[in-house]
Motif scaffolding. Sequence first.
Motif, mmCIF file in Angstrom:
data_model
loop_
_atom_site.group_PDB
_atom_site.id
_atom_site.type_symbol
_atom_site.label_atom_id
_atom_site.label_comp_id
_atom_site.label_asym_id
_atom_site.label_seq_id
_atom_site.Cartn_x
_atom_site.Cartn_y
_atom_site.Cartn_z
ATOM 1 N N UNK A 172 9.914 -2.639 14.647
ATOM 2 C CA UNK A 172 9.165 -2.984 15.941
ATOM 3 C C UNK A 172 9.226 -1.948 16.789
ATOM 4 N N UNK A 173 10.511 -0.936 16.633
ATOM 5 C CA UNK A 173 10.446 0.389 17.422
ATOM 6 C C UNK A 173 9.680 1.352 16.971
ATOM 7 N N UNK A 174 8.972 1.254 15.661
ATOM 8 C CA UNK A 174 8.114 2.332 15.140
ATOM 9 C C UNK A 174 6.478 1.918 15.373
ATOM 10 N N UNK A 196 3.843 -3.451 6.976
ATOM 11 C CA UNK A 196 3.232 -2.189 6.305
ATOM 12 C C UNK A 196 4.444 -0.947 6.653
ATOM 13 N N UNK A 197 5.283 -1.329 7.724
ATOM 14 C CA UNK A 197 6.391 -0.213 7.921
ATOM 15 C C UNK A 197 7.423 -0.265 7.074
ATOM 16 N N UNK A 198 7.895 -1.502 6.308
ATOM 17 C CA UNK A 198 9.119 -2.037 5.832
ATOM 18 C C UNK A 198 9.804 -0.725 4.954
ATOM 19 N N UNK A 199 9.009 0.050 4.334
ATOM 20 C CA UNK A 199 9.594 1.016 3.575
ATOM 21 C C UNK A 199 10.326 2.308 4.345
ATOM 22 N N UNK A 200 10.171 2.510 5.756
ATOM 23 C CA UNK A 200 10.488 3.390 6.363
ATOM 24 C C UNK A 200 12.122 3.259 6.721
ATOM 25 N N UNK A 201 12.606 2.082 6.900
ATOM 26 C CA UNK A 201 14.252 2.021 7.078
ATOM 27 C C UNK A 201 14.951 2.558 5.782
ATOM 28 N N UNK A 202 14.538 2.526 4.595
ATOM 29 C CA UNK A 202 15.087 2.975 3.305
ATOM 30 C C UNK A 202 14.960 4.652 3.364
ATOM 31 N N UNK A 203 14.015 4.976 4.016
ATOM 32 C CA UNK A 203 13.830 6.644 3.922
ATOM 33 C C UNK A 203 15.177 6.946 5.059
ATOM 34 N N UNK A 204 15.246 6.503 6.191
ATOM 35 C CA UNK A 204 16.174 6.625 7.117
ATOM 36 C C UNK A 204 17.525 6.487 6.660
#
Length: 424
Positions: A172-174, A196-204
């Motif tokens: 939600x913050x993104x 659509x943003x679900x993959x970004x936490x895995x990058x972090x």
Amino acid sequence: MENNSNSFKGKNLQILISFGVLFLMWGFITNLNFVYKDYLAYIFNLNYSLSTLINLTFFTTYLVVSLQAGNLISKIGYKKGIMVGWVLSCLGCITFFLAVYFRNFECFLAALFMQAAGITILQVGANLYIVLWKNLLLKANIKTAASRLVLMQAFNSLGAFLAPILASPILWMMIDLPSETKNIISSADRFLIEAPYVHYPYLFVAIGMTMYAIYLFFVQIPQIDTSGVEPANKMPQIRRRHVMHFPQLRLGAFAIFAYVGAEVALGNYLTDFSKDTVSYYWGAAMVGRFVGSFLLQQTSLRKSVGICAGMSILLVVLSVITGGTISFWMIVAVGLFNSILFPAIFTLGVNGLGKFSEDGSSVLIMSIVGGAIIPFNVINFSYVSYKIAFLIVIVCYFYIALYGLKLSRFERIEEKEELQPQKI
């Protein structure tokens, strides 16, 4: 002399903290996969059958990789083995990011397998290291070993507890929307916006894991060599012993299978009916482990397993009888009594294995595949009735209680003083 003692304590504390962060981060990653399961099913347009591949792939990896993990650690040592597992999980997270970004489900399953393979190596190496660490180096007793592992697993539960709490807020913050607009968006629309943003936490997570891998490289982790330690079991003469000849290990593997299966099945139940409640379930396990790490030093390890498994049976039965909101909270309370079961069973399973310890750890971790098989059957029976489905869970806890109270016992060699029976 005092400086040497302080230095020794400082190194011990550094090892405990290092392993605590290790357990916390892999607990967070593991539960994040299940929290984001609905998002991933939406992104890849999965039906029910295909969505079960996520759970099946993750837990089947334990079955495939565990024995190789034990051999790897025996050859290259605990620190290098743990580093390999950590880096492999990190690469899995990066591949996960790319797979979701390019919407490639086959690549996603490969990333999940890679991530789970790394965690499997960590499970085989880190759990056993914590059990054997002071036992071999300082001749501590088995209750202390179990207490240490429960403490480390508490950090694992902390990671699992934080995952569902932080999962949605991170996404939600993104999202760049005015706060007024965010406040009026329905939960269904929010899900579609976040997906659509679900993959970004895995990058972090991958970035954080990479930084921690650099730190871990410089930490001094003493090697533990079990090759010269003879097993404690009093057994008939066998020309060539095998790890499966030891009853505490063989029967402990079934107990791990039953425990992980029951734990995941109840977690899935809470997730399906109330996503908020499942955080309390993992939170209860976390609190139980922090408290249990102290209590286990004061009580019998085997009796503790029997009591906790018995209380879990009682709570599941009460959940079936009551129904409604009370039923949910009964299952949440099971998390409290689940807390010590995995580390206690693991410790009892490798107890007295000596030079077979690495192989024994592999067999026990391989049994985590129960987290794929038992929940699948519980879900299928739940379509008929959850009362019938929970009978499977009750049978699992009954076996765990039986293992703790009776099946984990074995006859010890009497000739050597250090192998005399201990009160555990």
